[in-house]
Write a protein that holds these residues in place. Structure first.
Motif, PDB file in Angstrom:
ATOM      1  N   THR A   2     -52.541 -11.879-125.314  1.00  0.00           N
ATOM      2  CA  THR A   2     -52.519 -12.545-124.026  1.00  0.00           C
ATOM      3  C   THR A   2     -53.685 -12.090-123.167  1.00  0.00           C
ATOM      4  OG1 THR A   2     -51.231 -10.868-122.903  1.00  0.00           O
ATOM      5  CG2 THR A   2     -50.001 -12.544-124.117  1.00  0.00           C
ATOM      6  N   GLU A   3     -53.979 -12.902-122.137  1.00  0.00           N
ATOM      7  CA  GLU A   3     -55.024 -12.525-121.178  1.00  0.00           C
ATOM      8  C   GLU A   3     -54.689 -11.202-120.520  1.00  0.00           C
ATOM      9  OE1 GLU A   3     -56.996 -14.216-117.032  1.00  0.00           O
ATOM     10  OE2 GLU A   3     -55.695 -15.477-118.263  1.00  0.00           O
ATOM     11  N   HIS A   4     -53.389 -11.009-120.208  1.00  0.00           N
ATOM     12  CA  HIS A   4     -52.973  -9.761-119.561  1.00  0.00           C
ATOM     13  C   HIS A   4     -53.218  -8.574-120.472  1.00  0.00           C
ATOM     14  CE1 HIS A   4     -50.934 -12.182-116.499  1.00  0.00           C
ATOM     15  NE2 HIS A   4     -50.526 -12.938-117.496  1.00  0.00           N
ATOM     16  N   ASP A  71     -43.467  -9.225-113.379  1.00  0.00           N
ATOM     17  CA  ASP A  71     -44.461  -8.227-113.770  1.00  0.00           C
ATOM     18  C   ASP A  71     -44.869  -8.507-115.209  1.00  0.00           C
ATOM     19  OD1 ASP A  71     -46.039  -5.936-114.082  1.00  0.00           O
ATOM     20  OD2 ASP A  71     -44.317  -4.767-114.792  1.00  0.00           O
ATOM     21  N   ARG A  72     -46.070  -8.985-115.417  1.00  0.00           N
ATOM     22  CA  ARG A  72     -46.552  -9.336-116.751  1.00  0.00           C
ATOM     23  C   ARG A  72     -47.588  -8.346-117.266  1.00  0.00           C
ATOM     24  NH1 ARG A  72     -45.369 -13.679-119.153  1.00  0.00           N
ATOM     25  NH2 ARG A  72     -47.401 -13.959-120.149  1.00  0.00           N
ATOM     26  N   ARG A  73     -47.614  -7.176-116.669  1.00  0.00           N
ATOM     27  CA  ARG A  73     -48.532  -6.140-117.148  1.00  0.00           C
ATOM     28  C   ARG A  73     -48.017  -5.544-118.457  1.00  0.00           C
ATOM     29  NH1 ARG A  73     -48.526  -2.456-111.863  1.00  0.00           N
ATOM     30  NH2 ARG A  73     -46.319  -3.040-112.091  1.00  0.00           N
ATOM     31  N   ASN A 298     -37.493 -15.144-122.632  1.00  0.00           N
ATOM     32  CA  ASN A 298     -38.009 -13.965-121.943  1.00  0.00           C
ATOM     33  C   ASN A 298     -37.820 -14.091-120.439  1.00  0.00           C
ATOM     34  OD1 ASN A 298     -39.103 -12.220-123.923  1.00  0.00           O
ATOM     35  ND2 ASN A 298     -40.938 -11.952-122.694  1.00  0.00           N
ATOM     36  N   SER A 299     -37.762 -12.949-119.773  1.00  0.00           N
ATOM     37  CA  SER A 299     -37.835 -12.925-118.320  1.00  0.00           C
ATOM     38  C   SER A 299     -38.635 -11.697-117.911  1.00  0.00           C
ATOM     39  CB  SER A 299     -36.447 -12.868-117.683  1.00  0.00           C
ATOM     40  OG  SER A 299     -36.553 -12.677-116.285  1.00  0.00           O
ATOM     41  N   ASP A 300     -39.688 -11.905-117.138  1.00  0.00           N
ATOM     42  CA  ASP A 300     -40.541 -10.807-116.714  1.00  0.00           C
ATOM     43  C   ASP A 300     -40.247 -10.351-115.284  1.00  0.00           C
ATOM     44  OD1 ASP A 300     -42.128 -10.373-119.040  1.00  0.00           O
ATOM     45  OD2 ASP A 300     -43.185 -12.239-118.618  1.00  0.00           O
ATOM     46  N   HIS A 301     -39.068 -10.701-114.765  1.00  0.00           N
ATOM     47  CA  HIS A 301     -38.719 -10.283-113.409  1.00  0.00           C
ATOM     48  C   HIS A 301     -38.594  -8.760-113.363  1.00  0.00           C
ATOM     49  CE1 HIS A 301     -37.969 -14.565-113.114  1.00  0.00           C
ATOM     50  NE2 HIS A 301     -37.999 -14.422-111.796  1.00  0.00           N
ATOM     51  N   LEU A 302     -39.340  -8.169-112.455  1.00  0.00           N
ATOM     52  CA  LEU A 302     -39.584  -6.728-112.457  1.00  0.00           C
ATOM     53  C   LEU A 302     -38.316  -5.900-112.344  1.00  0.00           C
ATOM     54  CD1 LEU A 302     -41.391  -4.225-112.287  1.00  0.00           C
ATOM     55  CD2 LEU A 302     -41.686  -4.688-109.842  1.00  0.00           C
ATOM     56  N   TRP A 303     -37.535  -6.126-111.283  1.00  0.00           N
ATOM     57  CA  TRP A 303     -36.455  -5.191-110.984  1.00  0.00           C
ATOM     58  C   TRP A 303     -35.293  -5.307-111.953  1.00  0.00           C
ATOM     59  CZ3 TRP A 303     -36.438  -1.134-107.579  1.00  0.00           C
ATOM     60  CH2 TRP A 303     -37.620  -0.985-106.843  1.00  0.00           C
ATOM     61  N   SER A 304     -34.952  -6.494-112.366  1.00  0.00           N
ATOM     62  CA  SER A 304     -33.869  -6.598-113.344  1.00  0.00           C
ATOM     63  C   SER A 304     -34.286  -5.983-114.675  1.00  0.00           C
ATOM     64  CB  SER A 304     -33.427  -8.058-113.523  1.00  0.00           C
ATOM     65  OG  SER A 304     -34.528  -8.921-113.668  1.00  0.00           O
ATOM     66  N   SER A 327     -42.398   0.380-124.190  1.00  0.00           N
ATOM     67  CA  SER A 327     -43.579  -0.177-124.845  1.00  0.00           C
ATOM     68  C   SER A 327     -43.497  -1.682-125.070  1.00  0.00           C
ATOM     69  CB  SER A 327     -43.798   0.509-126.202  1.00  0.00           C
ATOM     70  OG  SER A 327     -43.954   1.902-126.042  1.00  0.00           O
ATOM     71  N   LEU A 328     -42.358  -2.290-124.767  1.00  0.00           N
ATOM     72  CA  LEU A 328     -42.207  -3.719-125.013  1.00  0.00           C
ATOM     73  C   LEU A 328     -43.204  -4.527-124.193  1.00  0.00           C
ATOM     74  CD1 LEU A 328     -38.325  -4.025-125.202  1.00  0.00           C
ATOM     75  CD2 LEU A 328     -39.954  -4.214-127.092  1.00  0.00           C
ATOM     76  N   ARG A 329     -43.693  -5.600-124.798  1.00  0.00           N
ATOM     77  CA  ARG A 329     -44.774  -6.370-124.209  1.00  0.00           C
ATOM     78  C   ARG A 329     -44.327  -7.796-123.900  1.00  0.00           C
ATOM     79  NH1 ARG A 329     -49.193  -3.399-125.092  1.00  0.00           N
ATOM     80  NH2 ARG A 329     -50.646  -5.079-124.731  1.00  0.00           N
TER      81      ARG A 329
END
Length: 375
Positions: A2-4, A71-73, A298-304, A327-329
């Protein structure tokens, strides 16, 4: 890539530090919720605070998610080994287990001896059930690891919810059959959660029994042995419940059952949303293609994600099952949920709402080709 990921790899240096490193202990808030509830009731008086676990999971986390966003970092690939070997992350998870059981014992004391009416006892049982549901998620993380101690910790964590068969079925059944009609834990298009729930539970137990018989046969053992994972996991639950009832009396029995039911419903709701309608295609030889990042929502929502130890980066988990949570991406090709698990579980409990939110996303993901959908 990915770009990230590409950006972060280019920027990666030995000095890189996980920006979420000191946020992972937030995962301990849920197992602490029974104690927080007791403190609030003692301070402010009787009220709905016994439902604090549900309030945190169902109201507070989605509200913060809405503000914090996604958060997609990703960690730099060259830092993966160091990140995996950092014991700090393991202890962030390990500490959940004693807190989980301390909360359960405290709840039994309050059910038996506290000045609680039946509604308050039920509210506390729901909070303990939420803790148990998060505990199944912790067991899910631990059960995939190669270290024997972590596998036993997985069984211990599952004992509270009487869901020990998950240890066998998830690793050796679900991960093999995921996103296929043969998998009881992969929800089909148009299938409501309430129809999926018994199919997943009954099918999972049957599959676990079959898988464990095969394993024992391969090592030359009978299925009627203490080494049967299903038997020793069930024994842990039976001993746990028996000890708690012996210490606190039969009054705690219905609440122990209720909290286990709540835990299982919450976790199976997560199972339901993780693969809803997704389908692995077949090769020319008629075999399913290898599981990849396109076979889980997938869900990249930070706090959950912080509260659930990156369970929501589920696509990478299925592509790399032994990879540790830190380490999950996230990758661009994974189908994305519109919200975190807490919101989506609520939607799953109400089938018309779920179908309004998810069916068009599933169809759009496959470009309108219904033959690509698990039905």
């Amino acid at each position: 890539m990915t770009e990230h990921a590409a950006t972060e790899r280019a920027a990666g240096t030995p000095a890189w530090r996980d920006p979420k490193r000191y946020l992972w202990p937030l995962g301990l808030v849920i197992p602490l919720s029974p104690f927080m509830a007791w403190g609030l009731v003692s301070w402010l008086g009787p009220g709905a605070f016994w439902l604090l676990g549900l309030m945190i999971m169902g109201i507070a986390i989605p509200a913060v998610d809405a503000v914090a966003g996604v958060d997609r970092r990703n960690p730099p690939l060259e830092m993966a080994e160091a990140l995996e070997n950092d014991k700090y992350y393991r202890w962030c998870l390990y500490l959940l287990i004693p807190l989980q059981y301390a909360g359960l014992i405290t709840a039994c004391y309050l059910w038996a001896h506290g000045p609680l009416g039946v509604p308050e006892r039920i509210g506390l049982a729901i909070t303990i059930g939420v803790v148990g549901g998060v505990g199944i998620n912790a067991a899910h993380e631990l059960g995939h690891k190669r270290e024997n101690v972590e596998r036993w910790l997985s069984k211990i964590t599952l004992a509270q919810s009487f869901y020990g068969h998950f240890y066998v079925e998830h690793n050796h059944g679900h991960h093999v059959r995921v996103a296929t009609p043969e998998d009881p834990a992969s929800a089909r298009y148009g299938e409501s959660f309430w129809k999926f729930l018994p199919r997943s539970m009954i099918g999972g137990i049957a599959s676990a029994w079959d898988l464990e018989q095969r394993r024992l046969h391969r090592v030359g053992s009978t299925k009627w042995t203490a080494h049967n994972h299903l038997f020793n996991a069930a024994a842990m639950s039976l001993v746990l419940f028996a000890v708690l009832i012996a210490l606190f009396g039969w009054i705690v029995a219905p609440y122990l059952i209720l909290q286990a039911v709540i835990a299982v419903i919450l976790f199976e709701a997560a199972n339901y949303l993780e693969h809803y309608g997704l389908l692995r295609s077949k090769t020319k030889r008629g075999r399913y293609v290898r599981t990849d990042h396109t076979h889980s929502w997938n869900s990249d929502h930070l706090w959950s994600n912080l509260f659930l130890y990156h369970l929501q980066r589920h696509s990478d988990h299925h592509a790399n099952p032994v990879r540790r949570y830190q380490s999950l991406r996230t990758v661009d090709e994974s189908p994305q949920l519109p919200a975190g698990y807490a919101v989506m579980i609520f939607c799953a409990l109400f089938p018309p709402l779920w179908r309004k939110v998810m069916d068009h996303r599933l169809v759009d993901y496959y470009g309108g080709d219904m033959s690509k959908i698990n039905r």
